[in-house]
Motif scaffolding. Structure first.
Motif, PDB file in Angstrom:
ATOM      1  N   LYS A  46      -9.034 -15.696  -8.174  1.00 27.23           N
ATOM      2  CA  LYS A  46      -8.246 -14.804  -9.024  1.00 27.23           C
ATOM      3  C   LYS A  46      -7.027 -15.524  -9.598  1.00 27.23           C
ATOM      4  O   LYS A  46      -6.597 -15.234 -10.710  1.00 27.23           O
ATOM      5  CB  LYS A  46      -7.832 -13.553  -8.248  1.00 27.23           C
ATOM      6  N   HIS A  78       2.556   3.073 -13.129  1.00 26.37           N
ATOM      7  CA  HIS A  78       1.671   1.983 -13.547  1.00 26.37           C
ATOM      8  C   HIS A  78       0.232   2.332 -13.193  1.00 26.37           C
ATOM      9  O   HIS A  78      -0.051   2.784 -12.082  1.00 26.37           O
ATOM     10  CB  HIS A  78       2.088   0.683 -12.871  1.00 26.37           C
ATOM     11  N   HIS A  79      -0.667   2.091 -14.124  1.00 29.13           N
ATOM     12  CA  HIS A  79      -2.075   2.465 -13.932  1.00 29.13           C
ATOM     13  C   HIS A  79      -2.781   1.668 -12.833  1.00 29.13           C
ATOM     14  O   HIS A  79      -3.863   2.051 -12.398  1.00 29.13           O
ATOM     15  CB  HIS A  79      -2.841   2.337 -15.258  1.00 29.13           C
ATOM     16  N   TYR A  80      -2.189   0.585 -12.337  1.00 30.72           N
ATOM     17  CA  TYR A  80      -2.790  -0.162 -11.231  1.00 30.72           C
ATOM     18  C   TYR A  80      -2.729   0.606  -9.913  1.00 30.72           C
ATOM     19  O   TYR A  80      -3.446   0.286  -8.974  1.00 30.72           O
ATOM     20  CB  TYR A  80      -2.071  -1.492 -11.013  1.00 30.72           C
ATOM     21  N   PHE A  81      -1.841   1.588  -9.833  1.00 26.77           N
ATOM     22  CA  PHE A  81      -1.591   2.272  -8.568  1.00 26.77           C
ATOM     23  C   PHE A  81      -1.867   3.762  -8.699  1.00 26.77           C
ATOM     24  O   PHE A  81      -1.656   4.360  -9.747  1.00 26.77           O
ATOM     25  CB  PHE A  81      -0.128   2.073  -8.143  1.00 26.77           C
ATOM     26  N   SER A  82      -2.287   4.376  -7.582  1.00 28.51           N
ATOM     27  CA  SER A  82      -2.503   5.814  -7.585  1.00 28.51           C
ATOM     28  C   SER A  82      -1.142   6.525  -7.519  1.00 28.51           C
ATOM     29  O   SER A  82      -0.169   5.982  -6.977  1.00 28.51           O
ATOM     30  CB  SER A  82      -3.376   6.222  -6.392  1.00 28.51           C
ATOM     31  N   PHE A  99       3.049  -6.391  -5.998  1.00 26.56           N
ATOM     32  CA  PHE A  99       1.837  -6.440  -6.815  1.00 26.56           C
ATOM     33  C   PHE A  99       0.717  -5.743  -6.049  1.00 26.56           C
ATOM     34  O   PHE A  99       0.836  -5.517  -4.845  1.00 26.56           O
ATOM     35  CB  PHE A  99       1.467  -7.900  -7.127  1.00 26.56           C
ATOM     36  N   PRO A 100      -0.398  -5.431  -6.719  1.00 26.08           N
ATOM     37  CA  PRO A 100      -1.468  -4.709  -6.027  1.00 26.08           C
ATOM     38  C   PRO A 100      -1.985  -5.399  -4.772  1.00 26.08           C
ATOM     39  O   PRO A 100      -2.291  -4.736  -3.787  1.00 26.08           O
ATOM     40  CB  PRO A 100      -2.566  -4.601  -7.089  1.00 26.08           C
ATOM     41  N   GLU A 101      -2.069  -6.746  -4.784  1.00 26.22           N
ATOM     42  CA  GLU A 101      -2.592  -7.468  -3.622  1.00 26.22           C
ATOM     43  C   GLU A 101      -2.322  -8.957  -3.785  1.00 26.22           C
ATOM     44  O   GLU A 101      -2.143  -9.435  -4.906  1.00 26.22           O
ATOM     45  CB  GLU A 101      -4.100  -7.251  -3.497  1.00 26.22           C
ATOM     46  N   SER A 106      -3.063  -0.131 -22.278  1.00 30.09           N
ATOM     47  CA  SER A 106      -2.737  -0.924 -21.097  1.00 30.09           C
ATOM     48  C   SER A 106      -1.381  -0.566 -20.508  1.00 30.09           C
ATOM     49  O   SER A 106      -1.217  -0.567 -19.296  1.00 30.09           O
ATOM     50  CB  SER A 106      -2.780  -2.419 -21.421  1.00 30.09           C
TER      51      SER A 106
END
Length: 189
Positions: free
Chosen positions: A46, A163-167, A38-40, A90
């Motif tokens: 959160k 996935h748009h959460y990550f570059s 996951f991103p973090e 999304s």
């Protein structure tokens, strides 16, 4: 926290969120190993927001990522459930219903994710009458891919996406998409 919901399996109770779930679930979500794909890791704040989003999803759609409790001990080991994505911006496969899970390390490798996810698939197809349920994970998350395969979900490599959460180029950016239709699920039963 949310209206009463309950699905029982052989070993597990999938149920509504309770106030007492926040701290143990926050501990799960702050574990760097659990949050590896996951991103973090998540702060307590959160984590509370994530639980709130789940309660909202239950109110609006009748499905959510539910707490997973081991019946024999009452221990909260994570969440498993369904989420509804209506916004086409999304995710590339939206609108869709996805199934997902997050379990504490001590619950890994014991079949809990598959057991709980199977119950949620049954609920999704028999009660909610969904035509299809999807799941996705970073391409490097082989453990979740194995769960998806055990559930009878299949992957078309042409549907993999960033996935748009990550570059672009991030090790977690490339995601694999798995699907199972109601008809395919019924054939497995």
């Amino acid at each position: 926290m949310s209206r009463e919901f309950e699905i029982e399996t052989k070993r597990l109770l999938l149920r509504s969120w309770r106030e007492g779930d926040i701290d143990p679930f926050a501990a799960i979500c702050s574990d760097p190993d659990v949050m590896r794909y996951f991103p973090e890791p998540l702060s307590r704040q959160k984590t509370e927001k994530l639980i709130g989003m789940g309660c909202d999803c239950l109110k609006e759609h009748g499905v959510f990522y539910s707490p997973v409790e081991v019946k024999a001990t009452g221990e909260l080991i994570g969440f498993v459930g369904l989420d509804v994505h209506e916004d086409e911006a999304s995710l590339p496969m939206a609108p869709c219903v996805d199934i997902g899970w997050r379990l504490k390390r001590s619950a890994w490798g014991r079949g809990f994710a598959s057991e709980a996810a199977s119950a949620w698939l049954r609920f999704g197809f028999e009660t909610k009458r969904y035509k299809e349920i999807v799941s996705f994970t970073p391409a490097i998350n082989e453990a979740s891919q194995r769960v998806m395969q055990r559930l009878g979900m299949t992957r078309d490599p042409n549907e993999d996406f960033v996935h748009h959460y990550f570059s672009e180029g991030h090790e977690l950016a490339l995601h694999q998409l798995y699907r199972i239709s109601s008809a395919a699920w019924k054939r497995q039963q």
